[in-house]
Design a protein around this motif. Structure first.
Motif, mmCIF file in Angstrom:
data_model
loop_
_atom_site.group_PDB
_atom_site.id
_atom_site.type_symbol
_atom_site.label_atom_id
_atom_site.label_comp_id
_atom_site.label_asym_id
_atom_site.label_seq_id
_atom_site.Cartn_x
_atom_site.Cartn_y
_atom_site.Cartn_z
ATOM 1 N N ASP A 106 0.830 -1.209 0.000
ATOM 2 C CA ASP A 106 0.000 0.000 0.000
ATOM 3 C C ASP A 106 0.863 1.258 0.000
ATOM 4 O OD1 ASP A 106 -2.324 -1.454 -0.028
ATOM 5 O OD2 ASP A 106 -2.607 -1.407 2.145
ATOM 6 N N CYS A 121 4.070 5.222 4.385
ATOM 7 C CA CYS A 121 3.677 4.052 5.170
ATOM 8 C C CYS A 121 3.039 4.502 6.485
ATOM 9 C CB CYS A 121 4.893 3.172 5.441
ATOM 10 S SG CYS A 121 4.555 1.730 6.475
ATOM 11 N N ALA A 165 -0.386 5.722 5.712
ATOM 12 C CA ALA A 165 -1.293 4.596 5.488
ATOM 13 C C ALA A 165 -1.713 3.970 6.816
ATOM 14 C CB ALA A 165 -0.626 3.553 4.595
ATOM 15 N N ASN A 166 -0.789 3.929 7.769
ATOM 16 C CA ASN A 166 -1.127 3.387 9.089
ATOM 17 C C ASN A 166 -2.182 4.240 9.785
ATOM 18 O OD1 ASN A 166 0.553 1.168 8.966
ATOM 19 N ND2 ASN A 166 2.297 2.226 9.897
ATOM 20 N N TRP A 192 -5.410 3.419 8.263
ATOM 21 C CA TRP A 192 -5.821 2.095 8.731
ATOM 22 C C TRP A 192 -6.407 2.171 10.139
ATOM 23 C CZ3 TRP A 192 -6.619 -2.874 7.489
ATOM 24 C CH2 TRP A 192 -6.596 -3.828 8.508
ATOM 25 N N ASN A 193 -5.713 2.885 11.017
ATOM 26 C CA ASN A 193 -6.181 2.986 12.402
ATOM 27 C C ASN A 193 -7.505 3.743 12.488
ATOM 28 O OD1 ASN A 193 -3.992 1.580 13.480
ATOM 29 N ND2 ASN A 193 -2.728 3.439 13.600
ATOM 30 N N SER A 212 -9.775 3.991 10.120
ATOM 31 C CA SER A 212 -10.823 3.133 9.552
ATOM 32 C C SER A 212 -11.208 2.032 10.528
ATOM 33 C CB SER A 212 -10.335 2.520 8.232
ATOM 34 O OG SER A 212 -10.012 3.525 7.298
ATOM 35 N N ARG A 213 -10.208 1.446 11.172
ATOM 36 C CA ARG A 213 -10.491 0.373 12.127
ATOM 37 C C ARG A 213 -11.301 0.896 13.315
ATOM 38 N NH1 ARG A 213 -5.532 -2.884 14.768
ATOM 39 N NH2 ARG A 213 -5.169 -0.783 15.592
#
Length: 310
Positions: free
Chosen positions: A241, A268, A271-272, A275-276, A278-279
């Motif tokens: 990603d 990166c 992107a993390n 991700w966090n 969204s989670r």
């Protein structure tokens, strides 16, 4: 005799004859082969050239007439500059691999040659030209220049010269050619020139040029220079990603992109964060009502639409 050995013997002979006036040391730049490291020096030799002016005029006319467009359009100026000031092109490099030049020399008649498609055709032409005289034909060992060979690609891969071949009728000419801006003249222009000469048609109608990938110092990535990044290592360290986002975020048609591990690492981290976030949202969806979910979806779709319009 090796050139350096010959020079030593020549110098000794001159010294013996008293022709040497003096000896001085000079510091000079000595060019060397990129691959083998050998010293490269000019060598006068016989080469084959192609007259390019009339060929280039046809390619210029097709571009000005709108049969072909280049994106980004600023590269059309580069295209015209190359072709309007074009010189005759040497097409006979001394390489091991390539399309062998279709020329046969007549050993019994110095400096005479025959151009043919095959050994059989060359022999037939020689028989007619020399009234049945038995002559020895030797084919040229030089091969066609790389770009002239690859310039045949749009139609030679489709079954040409059989113009009735199914692939020729189906896929030639093509619609779009996507390639790097650095070979606009070397490859793209030659494909256009050779297609017009051999088929009378342009090979494609749109030329879309992408940029080159540079290292963090702005140099083009090259295996020879040794400044490439191993993408397997990148994926192992930062994930696909981050790599894909870095390439997409920095990609502009015809514009170079700077790629480095530092930049990929930064993306990166970004992107993390996505991700966090969204989670967190997904993990808390069961804590809100259906009406609130619908409201969030409406806002998200609205914001996405505005972003898309921009």
């Amino acid at each position: 005799m090796d050139r350096f050995e010959a020079r030593g013997k020549l110098w000794d002979a001159m010294d013996k004859e008293g022709l040497v006036i003096k000896v001085e040391d000079h510091v000079i730049r000595v060019p060397r082969s990129q691959r083998g490291g050998e010293i490269v020096e000019p060598l006068v030799s016989t080469q084959w050239f192609v007259k390019m002016k009339s060929l280039a005029e046809k390619a210029i006319g097709k571009m000005r007439g709108g049969d072909i467009v280049i994106e980004p359009q600023r590269f059309e100026k580069v295209y015209f500059n190359w072709l309007e000031y074009i010189r005759d092109s040497c097409v006979s490099p001394q390489l091991w691999w390539g399309h062998r030049s279709p020329v046969w020399y007549v050993e019994e008649h110095s400096r005479e040659y025959i151009v043919a498609r095959s050994d059989e055709e060359a022999a037939q032409i020689a028989s007619e030209k020399y009234n049945g005289e038995a002559v020895t034909l030797k084919q040229e060992t030089d091969v066609l220049d790389t770009w002239f060979s690859s310039g045949l690609w749009p139609f030679s891969t489709m079954g040409w010269p059989n113009e009735d071949a199914e692939d020729v009728k189906t896929f030639f000419p093509g619609s779009i050619m996507e390639t790097g801006y650095d070979i606009l003249f070397f490859w793209v222009a030659r494909m256009i020139i050779l297609s017009l000469w051999f088929t009378g048609e342009v090979p494609f109608h749109i030329v879309f040029l992408h940029g080159l990938i540079h290292d963090k110092h702005g140099r083009k990535m090259s295996k020879t220079v040794g400044n490439v990044i191993d993408l397997i290592d990148v994926v192992s360290s930062y994930g696909t990603d981050a790599l894909c986002y870095t390439l997409l975020a920095g990609s502009t048609p015809g514009q170079g992109i700077t790629l480095s591990n530092e930049r990929i690492e930064s993306n990166c981290n970004f992107a993390n964060k996505l991700w966090n976030a969204s989670r967190f949202i997904i993990g808390n969806l069961d804590k809100i009502s259906d009406e609130e979910r619908q409201e969030l979806a409406t806002v998200a779709i609205s914001d996405f639409g505005q972003t898309d319009e921009v």
